[in-house]
Motif scaffolding. Sequence first.
Motif, PDB file in Angstrom:
ATOM      1  N   ARG A   5     -16.251 -80.762  -3.450  1.00  0.00           N
ATOM      2  CA  ARG A   5     -16.097 -82.033  -2.718  1.00  0.00           C
ATOM      3  C   ARG A   5     -16.953 -83.115  -3.361  1.00  0.00           C
ATOM      4  N   CYS A   6     -18.193 -82.771  -3.736  1.00  0.00           N
ATOM      5  CA  CYS A   6     -19.077 -83.748  -4.384  1.00  0.00           C
ATOM      6  C   CYS A   6     -18.505 -84.204  -5.721  1.00  0.00           C
ATOM      7  N   VAL A   7     -17.997 -83.246  -6.505  1.00  0.00           N
ATOM      8  CA  VAL A   7     -17.388 -83.592  -7.791  1.00  0.00           C
ATOM      9  C   VAL A   7     -16.185 -84.505  -7.575  1.00  0.00           C
ATOM     10  N   ASN A   8     -15.371 -84.222  -6.565  1.00  0.00           N
ATOM     11  CA  ASN A   8     -14.209 -85.063  -6.274  1.00  0.00           C
ATOM     12  C   ASN A   8     -14.612 -86.473  -5.860  1.00  0.00           C
ATOM     13  N   ILE A   9     -15.675 -86.593  -5.059  1.00  0.00           N
ATOM     14  CA  ILE A   9     -16.153 -87.911  -4.636  1.00  0.00           C
ATOM     15  C   ILE A   9     -16.549 -88.734  -5.859  1.00  0.00           C
ATOM     16  N   GLY A  33     -20.210 -69.924   1.794  1.00  0.00           N
ATOM     17  CA  GLY A  33     -19.968 -69.479   3.156  1.00  0.00           C
ATOM     18  C   GLY A  33     -20.388 -70.465   4.220  1.00  0.00           C
ATOM     19  N   LYS A  34     -21.002 -71.574   3.832  1.00  0.00           N
ATOM     20  CA  LYS A  34     -21.409 -72.586   4.805  1.00  0.00           C
ATOM     21  C   LYS A  34     -20.297 -73.626   4.956  1.00  0.00           C
ATOM     22  N   PRO A  35     -20.204 -74.287   6.100  1.00  0.00           N
ATOM     23  CA  PRO A  35     -19.183 -75.328   6.259  1.00  0.00           C
ATOM     24  C   PRO A  35     -19.464 -76.485   5.298  1.00  0.00           C
ATOM     25  N   PHE A  36     -18.412 -77.081   4.763  1.00  0.00           N
ATOM     26  CA  PHE A  36     -18.591 -78.170   3.815  1.00  0.00           C
ATOM     27  C   PHE A  36     -17.767 -79.394   4.170  1.00  0.00           C
ATOM     28  N   ASP A  37     -17.200 -79.403   5.352  1.00  0.00           N
ATOM     29  CA  ASP A  37     -16.345 -80.522   5.731  1.00  0.00           C
ATOM     30  C   ASP A  37     -17.121 -81.724   6.248  1.00  0.00           C
ATOM     31  N   LYS A  38     -18.423 -81.614   6.448  1.00  0.00           N
ATOM     32  CA  LYS A  38     -19.239 -82.709   6.963  1.00  0.00           C
ATOM     33  C   LYS A  38     -20.476 -82.926   6.090  1.00  0.00           C
ATOM     34  N   PRO A  39     -20.315 -83.336   4.810  1.00  0.00           N
ATOM     35  CA  PRO A  39     -21.493 -83.571   3.971  1.00  0.00           C
ATOM     36  C   PRO A  39     -22.301 -84.758   4.492  1.00  0.00           C
ATOM     37  N   SER A  58     -17.071 -92.797   1.233  1.00  0.00           N
ATOM     38  CA  SER A  58     -16.873 -91.406   0.828  1.00  0.00           C
ATOM     39  C   SER A  58     -16.789 -90.449   2.009  1.00  0.00           C
ATOM     40  N   GLU A  59     -16.827 -91.005   3.218  1.00  0.00           N
ATOM     41  CA  GLU A  59     -16.782 -90.196   4.435  1.00  0.00           C
ATOM     42  C   GLU A  59     -17.894 -89.152   4.463  1.00  0.00           C
TER      43      GLU A  59
END
Length: 107
Positions: A5-9, A33-39, A58-59
């Motif tokens: 997600r960071c690379v995509n941002i 294994g941790k959630p990554f939808d709310k950076p 970047s939400e």
Amino acid sequence: MLGNRCVNIIANLFNAPLEEDAAGVGVGTIVEGKPFDKPNIVTGANVQVCWEKFANYSEVELKEVKLREVYYVMDPVKAVELVDENTICVAAILGSTLMVNSKMSNS
């Protein structure tokens, strides 16, 4: 994965072409294994407006460390308290225009 997600941002910021086999390289540790939808990013309330804009566009959640009277920089202890498994960045600056203004008003 949070790393992707960071690379995509960042890729979107530079209008990079989207390809199936594209790869990115990071210099951090990503816990699987941790959630990554709310950076989120942690900043002091005295940082430049570009951090707020980055978070908005970047939400990414912006977690601000509030400043204290006569202490116009980010308190590192309070910043660490805001860091969690979804934190992708802690942004600090070495000074603040608030410091200059307070020195001028005390003169």
